[in-house]
Design a protein around this motif. Structure first.
Motif: not given
Length: 399
Positions: A160-169, A187-189
């Motif tokens: 899932k490409p979004s996994k990398g985005l979540l990890e980055r954030a 994941y939460e802000l």
């Protein structure tokens, strides 16, 4: 004034100081319940997280080794309700005390400026879109994001490409892991999760180094530069300066550990007390990722045993088995047992039992088997409802 001569220390004395600092020289050093788990994480400084679940994952296992009445719900409570622990990178992904979070804010800022984690991929623009969604719709897991899977870039990558985005954030300090179910993270802000009255001020680099040294002294009893800076070699130079200053102020004592050669060690003066030999019938079945085992050079010197994690070795090259667990009796590693949880059958399987040379005895075998019975109950969750996040309360350890 000439430099202070190191205090000679036998391996046995050094080992006992380490076991006392690791809280492995007694049965129930922290008590029970979520407050015991919080105290354990704060004392150790961090508890490593790992994905392997041949038996229970290592973060639960490490806490169980020091809290016989430990429940998985205790850690869930601390992370999601009490918010007294959080997840971030130490030498690996770990649970860390929230009281220390200001010492991790500089690493988050540095990652925002120059991402280095291999799992943190994707552009800032894509990350901002994801953050906008979470701000609008609330916390989410990777399972809440519908997208077309892609080919894995490497063995540990997600499809899932979004996994990398979540990890980055996450590594940027914009998202916090608010809850965890197995390896599925919610994941939460970051600021919304912690709901700060006043957000902590980032520590300076010197303060981070002082924190690193104090954490090691608390959890290790006596330290070397290698042990205090485990997998963080760039910090050694500043720590060496801090140590030298504390020695001049007589806040630390240089120690020459038997067999350590020219590797210097240091300890608080009040830590250098004679300690009795731990009870030889006190059994601990340790995780390969336990803080007592992960620094192999130190373990070899102090314990005469350096654990080799053999899961990634070809079967024919394994000595102790796929997931061998070191077994301590008192202050000795006496055996390595390869265990596997058969969750469908509700059993803990002994795949291989290997005694260390000169350690086998009928009495010791009985003591280890009794501990294995308790360990099996923990592994299979027989003493708890793992789905419930429990408030603090009194518990007694099962017999």
């Amino acid at each position: 004034m000439p430099p202070r001569q190191p205090l000679p220390l036998s391996v046995a004395q050094a080992r006992r100081l380490w076991l006392r600092a690791q809280r492995l020289d007694r049965r129930e050093p922290f008590g029970a319940g979520p407050e015991a788990a919080r105290a354990a994480v704060e004392h150790l400084g961090y508890v490593q997280i790992d994905t392997i679940n041949v038996i229970e994952r290592c973060h639960h296992h490490i806490l169980y080794a020091r809290i016989p009445a430990y429940r998985r719900a205790d850690l869930a409570y601390l992370q999601s309700v009490g918010k007294s622990v959080f997840e971030y990178w130490t030498h690996a992904l770990a649970y860390v005390p929230t009281r220390d979070i200001r010492c991790f804010l500089p690493a988050m800022r540095a990652h925002r400026e120059e991402p280095k984690r291999w799992s943190a991929v994707g552009s800032r623009e894509e990350t901002r879109k994801l953050l906008t969604r979470i701000r609008r719709d609330g916390a989410l897991t990777i399972r809440d994001i519908a997208e077309e899977p892609v080919e894995k870039a490497h063995l540990w990558a997600s499809r899932k490409p979004s996994k990398g985005l979540l990890e980055r954030a996450f590594y940027d300090g914009e998202l916090a892991i608010a809850a965890r179910s197995g390896m599925v993270k919610t994941y939460e802000l970051f600021d919304r999760h912690f709901q700060w009255e006043k957000k902590p001020t980032p520590a300076s680099e010197r303060q981070v180094s002082a924190y690193t040294l104090d954490r090691a002294l608390r959890a290790q009893g006596l330290v070397s530069l290698d042990s205090a800076c485990h997998l963080d070699a760039p910090r050694k130079r500043e720590l060496a300066g801090l140590i030298a200053a504390r020695v001049r102020r007589k806040e630390l004592v240089p120690v020459a550990v038997e067999g350590a050669g020219k590797m210097p060690h240091w300890a608080h003066p009040d830590a250098l007390m004679p300690l009795p030999e731990p009870d030889g019938t006190l059994i601990h079945i340790l995780s390969p990722f336990d803080p007592l085992m992960i620094q192999r050079r130190r373990a070899k010197l102090f314990l005469d045993y350096a654990h080799v994690f053999e899961a990634y070795l070809p079967k024919e090259k394994r000595v102790y088995g796929y997931f061998g667990l070191p077994v301590m009796a008192g202050e000795r590693v006496v055996a390595v047992i390869d265990l596997k949880a058969d969750r469908a059958a509700g059993r803990l399987l002994i795949q291989q039992w290997t005694w260390r040379e000169g350690c086998e005895s009928p009495a010791l075998k009985v003591a280890i088997e009794e501990e294995l019975q308790r360990f099996e109950r923990f592994q299979l969750g027989r003493d708890e409802d793992i789905a419930e996040v429990m408030p603090p309360g009194d518990r007694s350890a099962p017999g």
